[in-house]
Design an enzyme around this catalytic site. Structure first.
Site, short mmCIF file in Angstrom:
data_model
loop_
_atom_site.label_atom_id
_atom_site.label_comp_id
_atom_site.label_asym_id
_atom_site.label_seq_id
_atom_site.Cartn_x
_atom_site.Cartn_y
_atom_site.Cartn_z
N ASN A 10 -22.18 -7.77 43.77
CA ASN A 10 -22.91 -7.12 42.44
C ASN A 10 -24.36 -7.31 42.32
O ASN A 10 -25.19 -8.20 42.32
CB ASN A 10 -22.38 -8.11 41.32
CG ASN A 10 -22.80 -7.66 39.84
OD1 ASN A 10 -23.69 -6.75 39.80
ND2 ASN A 10 -22.19 -8.11 38.91
N ARG A 92 -19.65 -3.41 42.61
CA ARG A 92 -19.69 -3.14 41.26
C ARG A 92 -20.89 -2.07 41.33
O ARG A 92 -22.04 -2.46 41.76
CB ARG A 92 -20.27 -4.48 40.35
CG ARG A 92 -20.50 -4.02 38.86
CD ARG A 92 -21.34 -4.97 38.23
NE ARG A 92 -21.23 -4.54 36.74
CZ ARG A 92 -21.99 -5.40 35.88
NH1 ARG A 92 -22.58 -6.31 36.27
NH2 ARG A 92 -21.86 -4.95 34.74
N HIS A 183 -20.58 -1.62 30.45
CA HIS A 183 -19.56 -2.97 30.50
C HIS A 183 -18.14 -2.76 30.56
O HIS A 183 -17.42 -3.69 30.32
CB HIS A 183 -20.08 -3.77 29.08
CG HIS A 183 -21.31 -4.35 29.00
ND1 HIS A 183 -21.76 -4.38 27.76
CD2 HIS A 183 -22.02 -5.01 29.87
CE1 HIS A 183 -23.16 -4.93 28.05
NE2 HIS A 183 -23.35 -5.23 29.35
N ARG A 244 -33.56 -4.70 24.24
CA ARG A 244 -33.42 -3.42 24.05
C ARG A 244 -33.16 -3.00 22.41
O ARG A 244 -32.48 -3.83 21.84
CB ARG A 244 -31.96 -2.84 24.83
CG ARG A 244 -32.44 -2.62 26.39
CD ARG A 244 -31.24 -2.28 27.29
NE ARG A 244 -30.74 -3.41 27.90
CZ ARG A 244 -29.48 -3.56 28.71
NH1 ARG A 244 -28.71 -2.72 28.24
NH2 ARG A 244 -29.45 -4.40 29.49
N GLU A 387 -16.12 -9.95 35.41
CA GLU A 387 -15.86 -8.54 36.23
C GLU A 387 -15.42 -8.78 37.58
O GLU A 387 -14.64 -8.02 37.82
CB GLU A 387 -17.38 -8.07 36.12
CG GLU A 387 -17.95 -7.19 34.86
CD GLU A 387 -18.89 -8.08 34.32
OE1 GLU A 387 -19.55 -9.04 34.67
OE2 GLU A 387 -19.46 -7.57 33.37
#
Ligand code: ADP
Length: 400
Positions: A10, A92, A183, A244, A387
Site C-alpha cells: 500500500n 492497493r 475507500h 478536507r 483493506e
C-alpha cells in the site's frame, strides 16, 4: 504443506505499508511500515507470529524506486522463509479511472491506464506505478504475478443518476468527469464482515457504511452493491474531514480567486490541507485532541458538531435509498472504531430512522466487531477497517 501467502503493498507518498498475509485463513504474518518524514526514513516490521519487531533508520535515499527496493531487500535478507511462500503481490491502487473497474493482473496496458488515471489521483497513482514497476522487476526471477486492487472498483455499480454531476454532459462523455468514490476496498470489507455477523447473504444486505478516519466517506449499499457514496470525482467531496472541506458551494472557489485574489493553487491547498475540522477549530485535525477540548474550546466543539451533523445528514439521506429495509449502520476507520463520543453524537439525531445507541455497549467497543445498538433498534455495528485482507483475497483469486 507449503503455505500460499500474498505480499500486500500500500504505497503512498509519505509512507509505504506492507503485509504478508494468508488470505484464506485471514492470518497476517508480517506487518511493515516504511515512513518518510522530512526526508528521514524509518522501517519497522512486526512479526506477528513470533511477536518480534525489526526497526531500522536510513539516512539518504535518492528515489522512490530505492525505497521500494529497500523493502524487498529487507524481506529477502531477514524474512526469506515467508518470502519463499509468497505466490503473488497485491497492490492497493487509489484510483482506477473510468476504465479499470475490477482487480486485475498487471500487464503493460494496465500499468499505462493506472498512469493515465493519475489525473484523478495525482497524490497517489504515480507512486503506485513506481512501486508496481519495482515489484515487477524484483519478482521476475520468482515468476510471481502482480495484481492491482482499486479503491474505486466497488463503486462502479453506482447508477448514472447518482454518479453524474449536473454539468454539460460532454464533460462526462469527453473528459470522464463523474463521481468515482473512494475507500471502496474497506467498504467492501465491512460489507463482507457484516454479512457474517448478521448471518445474511451479501446480495441481500442493505447497509450504510461510515468510514470515518482522517479521510471520511459514507456509502449506501443495497443488495450488496454500492448505490451511492459521498466522495466524488476526487476524495475532496462529501463529509467534513481532518483537513478536507467536503461539500461546499463551488462559487466559494470563484470568490476566493476573483475577489480575494488568492491564487488557484493556494485555494486548492486551503480546501485540501487547511480545511475540515482543522480549518474550523484552527488547532488540530486529530479528533482525539478535539474531543479532549470539546468542553473548553468553543471552536473544537463547533468542528466536532459540524462533522457529526454532516454524517447524520448523509445517513438520513442514504436511508431513502434502502428500498424499505436498512439492515445495519456500520462504523469503521480510526474515528468510527475508536470514538464512542462521536458515534453517540451522530446516532443521537437519527431516532426517526429507528436508530438508538446503547450507551454502555457503545463505550465497550474496544472489543471490535460488535453491536452497539439498543434492543429494538436497527443494528449499529463497529467493524475494524482492514483493506489488506480484501487485497490479499482478490490477488489470491487471480493468481492461484
Ligand atoms: P486514515 O484515513 O489515515 O487511514 P485513520 O482511519 O487511521 O486514518 O483515522 C485517523 C483519525 O482517527 C485521526 O483523526 C485520529 O485522531 C482518529 N482517532 C484515532 N483514535 C481515536 C480515538 N480514540 N478517538 C477519536 N479519534 C480517534
Amino acid at each position: 504443506m507449503k503455505k500460499k501467502l500474498i505480499l500486500v503493498l500500500n504505497c503512498g507518498s509519505s509512507s509505504v505499508k506492507f503485509s504478508v498475509i494468508d488470505p484464506v485463513l485471514e492470518i497476517t504474518y508480517l506487518d511493515g511500515i516504511l515512513d518518510i518524514i522530512n526526508s528521514k526514513i524509518s522501517l519497522m516490521i512486526k512479526n506477528l507470529v513470533q511477536n518480534t519487531t525489526l526497526f531500522k533508520k536510513f539516512k539518504q535515499i535518492n528515489s522512490y524506486n530505492e525505497l521500494i527496493e529497500l523493502i524487498f531487500t529487507t524481506l529477502f535478507c531477514k524474512y526469506k522463509n515467508y518470502l519463499d511462500n509468497i505466490v503473488g503481490i497485491g497492490h492497493r491502487v487509489v484510483h482506477g479511472g473510468p476504465f479499470l473497474k475490477k482487480s486485475m493482473i498487471v500487464n503493460s496496458d494496465v500499468l499505462l491506464k493506472i498512469q493515465r488515471s493519475s489525473i484523478f489521483a495525482p497524490l497517489h497513482n504515480p507512486f503506485h506505478v513506481t512501486a508496481i514497476k519495482v515489484a515487477l522487476q524484483q519478482m521476475l526471477m520468482l515468476q510471481h504475478k502482480n495484481v492491482v486492487v482499486f479503491d474505486t472498483s466497488f463503486h462502479h455499480t453506482i447508477p448514472k443518476k447518482a454518479f453524474l454531476y449536473a454539468i454539460p454532459y460532454k464533460f462526462y462523455k469527453d473528459h470522464f468527469i463523474r463521481r468515482y468514490g473512494a475507500h471502496g476496498i474497506n467498504h467492501l470489507y465491512v460489507l463482507k464482515k457484516s454479512s457474517l455477523i448478521l448471518k445474511r447473504p451479501i446480495n441481500r444486505l442493505n447497509i450504510i457504511s461510515c468510514h470515518l478516519g482522517s479521510g471520511s466517506s459514507i456509502t449506501a449499499i443495497v443488495n450488496g452493491q454500492s448505490v451511492d457514496t459521498s466522495m466524488g470525482f476526487t476524495p475532496l467531496e462529501g463529509l467534513v474531514m481532518g483537513t478536507r472541506c467536503g461539500d461546499i458551494d463551488p462559487c466559494i472557489i470563484f470568490y476566493m480567486v476573483n475577489e480575494l485574489n488568492i491564487p488557484v493553487n493556494e485555494v486548492q491547498k486551503i480546501l485540501t490541507k487547511e480545511s475540515g475540522v482543522l480549518g474550523i477549530s484552527s488547532i488540530t485535525s486529530d479528533f482525539r485532541e478535539l474531543e479532549e477540548k470539546y468542553d473548553t474550546h468553543k471552536l473544537a466543539k463547533l468542528s466536532i458538531n459540524i462533522f457529526c451533523y454532516r454524517v447524520s445528514k448523509y445517513i438520513s439521506g442514504y436511508s431513502s435509498l434502502m428500498e424499505g429495509r436498512l439492515d445495519a449502520v456500520i462504523f469503521t476507520g480510526g474515528i468510527g472504531e475508536n470514538s464512542s463520543f462521536i458515534r453517540q453524537k451522530i446516532i443521537h439525531k437519527l431516532s426517526l430512522l429507528n436508530l438508538f445507541i446503547d450507551t454502555k455497549k457503545n463505550k465497550t467497543s474496544h472489543k471490535k466487531n460488535i453491536f452497539i445498538n439498543k434492543i429494538g433498534s436497527i443494528p449499529i455495528l463497529v467493524i475494524s477497517a482492514n483493506e489488506n485482507y480484501i487485497i490479499a483475497q482478490e490477488t489470491y483469486n487471480l493468481v492461484v
